[in-house]
Design a protein around this motif. Structure first.
Motif, mmCIF file in Angstrom:
data_model
loop_
_atom_site.group_PDB
_atom_site.id
_atom_site.type_symbol
_atom_site.label_atom_id
_atom_site.label_comp_id
_atom_site.label_asym_id
_atom_site.label_seq_id
_atom_site.Cartn_x
_atom_site.Cartn_y
_atom_site.Cartn_z
ATOM 1 N N MET A 266 61.755 60.243 -1.456
ATOM 2 C CA MET A 266 60.603 59.316 -1.170
ATOM 3 C C MET A 266 60.284 58.637 0.025
ATOM 4 S SD MET A 266 60.264 56.226 -3.974
ATOM 5 C CE MET A 266 58.374 56.182 -3.955
ATOM 6 N N ALA B 40 58.986 62.179 -3.493
ATOM 7 C CA ALA B 40 57.631 62.142 -3.309
ATOM 8 C C ALA B 40 56.761 61.954 -2.481
ATOM 9 C CB ALA B 40 57.984 60.809 -4.683
ATOM 10 N N VAL C 267 53.831 59.806 0.168
ATOM 11 C CA VAL C 267 54.156 58.787 -0.341
ATOM 12 C C VAL C 267 52.485 58.559 1.158
ATOM 13 C CG1 VAL C 267 52.605 56.068 -0.673
ATOM 14 C CG2 VAL C 267 54.430 57.689 -1.548
ATOM 15 N N PHE D 99 55.887 64.549 -6.157
ATOM 16 C CA PHE D 99 54.427 64.153 -6.815
ATOM 17 C C PHE D 99 54.117 63.703 -5.096
ATOM 18 C CE2 PHE D 99 53.568 59.206 -7.281
ATOM 19 C CZ PHE D 99 52.783 58.754 -8.407
ATOM 20 N N TRP E 298 50.423 52.286 -7.718
ATOM 21 C CA TRP E 298 50.599 53.558 -7.918
ATOM 22 C C TRP E 298 51.884 53.322 -8.471
ATOM 23 C CZ3 TRP E 298 54.258 54.714 -5.144
ATOM 24 C CH2 TRP E 298 55.300 54.296 -4.253
ATOM 25 N N ARG F 205 52.627 54.579 -11.719
ATOM 26 C CA ARG F 205 51.945 56.507 -12.610
ATOM 27 C C ARG F 205 53.268 56.567 -11.365
ATOM 28 N NH1 ARG F 205 48.722 53.845 -13.886
ATOM 29 N NH2 ARG F 205 50.792 53.578 -15.092
ATOM 30 N N PHE F 206 54.112 56.259 -10.387
ATOM 31 C CA PHE F 206 55.089 56.863 -10.825
ATOM 32 C C PHE F 206 56.264 56.984 -11.424
ATOM 33 C CE2 PHE F 206 59.594 57.202 -7.156
ATOM 34 C CZ PHE F 206 59.013 58.397 -7.539
ATOM 35 N N TRP G 40 55.607 59.370 -14.085
ATOM 36 C CA TRP G 40 55.861 60.187 -14.301
ATOM 37 C C TRP G 40 57.643 60.624 -13.691
ATOM 38 C CZ3 TRP G 40 58.468 62.797 -9.556
ATOM 39 C CH2 TRP G 40 58.582 64.298 -8.991
#
Length: 540
Positions: A175, A201, A203, A223, A276, A279-280, A283
């Motif tokens: 990420m 991921a 961002v 994501f 956030w 939410r990660f 997921w």
């Protein structure tokens, strides 16, 4: 006195935590492509971003954050902080993210990748001064390939040292934030088995559409998070990346907040972007990445089969005390649609423990193979109409077979030649979608399997003929199956019997789609399978 004692206790804790923080060099010697860089890495607390930054990175490193003993779930993530390729927001987009994730059992590696050389002790001001000038783009263009290379090298490092960090080799993700999002998103393209991320991921990434390359068939789950009011106008980059995954029907999730600006990271602004990271976490949980790998399934070794430009993940179980001077039966098991993916884990959900039971390993030693079909594909050639219940399915073996089915069967043939396999005792089984694949595999490979055990499946009754007479069948289905019509198995059983092929049909009264539980509980399941041998003629 008490204050003094507390002070020294806190000091000891801080020193201990610092001592436990492992930092590893990403490369042995100078980093490739920047061998002439001689400047040293520096830190800065006071700057325009109001957060600690790192700059002038010339020797990439990884800061390792590990969960408490016994808390690791086998998932790892490389974290790439952002900072316009001139600095790294090391806390808000690195260390703080890692601290949150380790509480979920995730092992974290904060990457300090190579940056543009700052000529002053104010890298943020220096970058802002040239932001609208060609100089900024020229400097960035030179360093981006090095940053991307560092990201790939970080994934490779973690995979190579997976055992050392108690990490699963197929649970390593990446990420990144802003410029770090460039590093993370780039890892999604042109990867090798060594540096392929198992999830990514980005961002609020800087990732213009020109950087979106060809999406591979085994593209990792994605994501993406950003804010619509991104001050650098990077929200479209996130949307374009997500849309590319959506177009190719790959696993993706996008969160686009109305407010948050750019660089919100782990900062608290008292708006929805503060959540956030949760939410990660949700997921990751949905992806099954927060659940520890069942240690009982460890004997199934993780492997990958390359076939005609495709990669087929598979797990293989060898007999206890495997003796290559002996010959063993070989079993191919095809999973259902719910176990598709690239994690090389979910295919073991149903059936794998049957072959691990101590009594079965002792009485029925065998080589057992569980391949995994991709998320967007199937084992079988068929058309499905889901407007009715059970869904209407039409099989067509005149069509080209699906590549996962061909790859799975070619893998079987490869193992037959490379391992100590009794060529006369090769078997196949599968459930639901795998039941379809079992019937079709025997049709397309009539000289391979001595016995087949399809569960809640079906096949092309029009094309089955006497070529299939070398394989015995035991077919299972639940009478109340609302997912796969029992009539499909009934029709196949009737067809096989009309061809004088040894056929046994078991239908469980009142059982819905989960007829495999009953099938695996049959006391003669393995005994019946292993009792069959295929007569091998010369050249067959």
């Amino acid at each position: 006195m008490k204050k003094t004692a507390l002070f020294f206790l806190a000091l000891i804790v801080m020193v201990t935590l610092h001592a436990q923080q492992k930092i590893v060099a990403l490369y042995e010697g100078a980093a490739p492509g920047s061998e002439s860089w001689t400047w040293g890495e520096e830190e800065l607390e006071q700057n325009a971003w109001n957060t600690k930054i790192v700059y002038n990175v010339s020797k990439p490193t990884l800061m390792v954050f590990q969960p408490e003993a016994g808390k690791a779930n086998g998932t790892a993530v490389v974290i790439c902080p952002g900072g316009g390729f001139h600095a790294l927001s090391i806390n808000s987009e690195g260390v703080d993210v890692a601290k949150w994730l380790v509480q979920k059992g995730v092992t974290c590696f904060v990457l300090k990748y190579r940056l543009v050389h700052s000529k002053t002790n104010d890298p943020v001001g220096e970058m802002n001064a040239k932001m609208e000038k060609i100089e900024w783009q020229n400097d960035v263009n030179k360093v981006i390939p090095l940053c991307i290379a560092d990201g790939r090298a970080a994934i490779s490092y973690v995979r190579k040292h997976a055992d050392e960090y108690n990490v699963e080799v197929n649970r390593i993700g990446i990420m990144g934030f802003s410029a770090g999002g460039t590093v993370a998103a780039s890892a999604l393209f042109n990867y090798t088995p060594e540096n392929r991320p198992d999830f990514a991921a980005p961002v609020y990434p800087y990732f213009p559409s020109a950087m979106i390359g060809k999406i591979a068939h085994d593209a990792p789950p994605l994501f993406v998070v950003a804010a619509t009011d991104d001050g650098l106008n990077l929200a479209p980059h996130s949307v374009d990346l997500y849309s590319a995954w959506l177009k190719e029907k790959k696993d993706a999730e996008l969160h686009l907040y109305a407010r948050g600006n750019h660089g919100f990271g782990m900062r608290k602004q008292n708006i929805p972007t503060d959540q956030w990271i949760e939410r990660f976490g949700d997921w990751l949980d949905v992806q099954g990445l927060l659940n520890p790998v069942d240690p009982a399934l460890k004997p199934y070794l993780k492997k990958y089969y390359q076939w005609s430009g495709h990669t087929l993940p598979y797990r293989i179980l060898y007999p206890k005390n495997y003796d290559k001077t002996k010959k063993y039966p070989l079993i191919l098991f095809l999973h259902g649609s719910g176990e598709r993916g690239y994690d090389n884990e979910k295919q073991l959900t149903h059936g794998a423990t049957l072959f691990l039971k101590e009594e079965n390993r002792k009485s029925f030693p065998a080589i057992v193979v569980f391949p995994q079909c991709p998320e967007d594909d199937s084992w079988a050639s068929l058309k499905t109409d889901r407007t009715q219940t059970p869904a209407k399915r039409e099989f067509d073996y005149s069509a080209e077979p699906k590549w996962p089915l061909v790859a799975a069967n070619e893998l079987v043939k490869k193992i037959m030649t490379e391992e100590s396999v009794d060529q006369s005792r090769v078997y196949i089984s599968g459930l639901s979608m795998g039941g379809f694949g079992t019937f079709e595999s025997v049709y397309r490979y009539p000289n391979v399997y001595a016995a087949a055990m399809p569960i809640c499946g079906g096949g092309d009754t029009e094309r089955y003929d006497k070529r299939i007479n070398k394989t015995a069948f035991w077919i299972f289905h639940g009478s109340a199956d609302v997912v796969v019509d029992p009539k499909l198995s009934q029709a196949m059983a009737a067809k096989l019997k009309s061809l004088k092929i040894e056929t046994r049909y078991t239908e469980y009264p009142g059982v819905n789609h989960d007829s495999w539980t009953n099938a695996f509980a049959e006391p003669d399941f393995l005994k019946w399978m292993f009792a069959h041998k295929r007569i091998i003629k010369s050249g067959k």
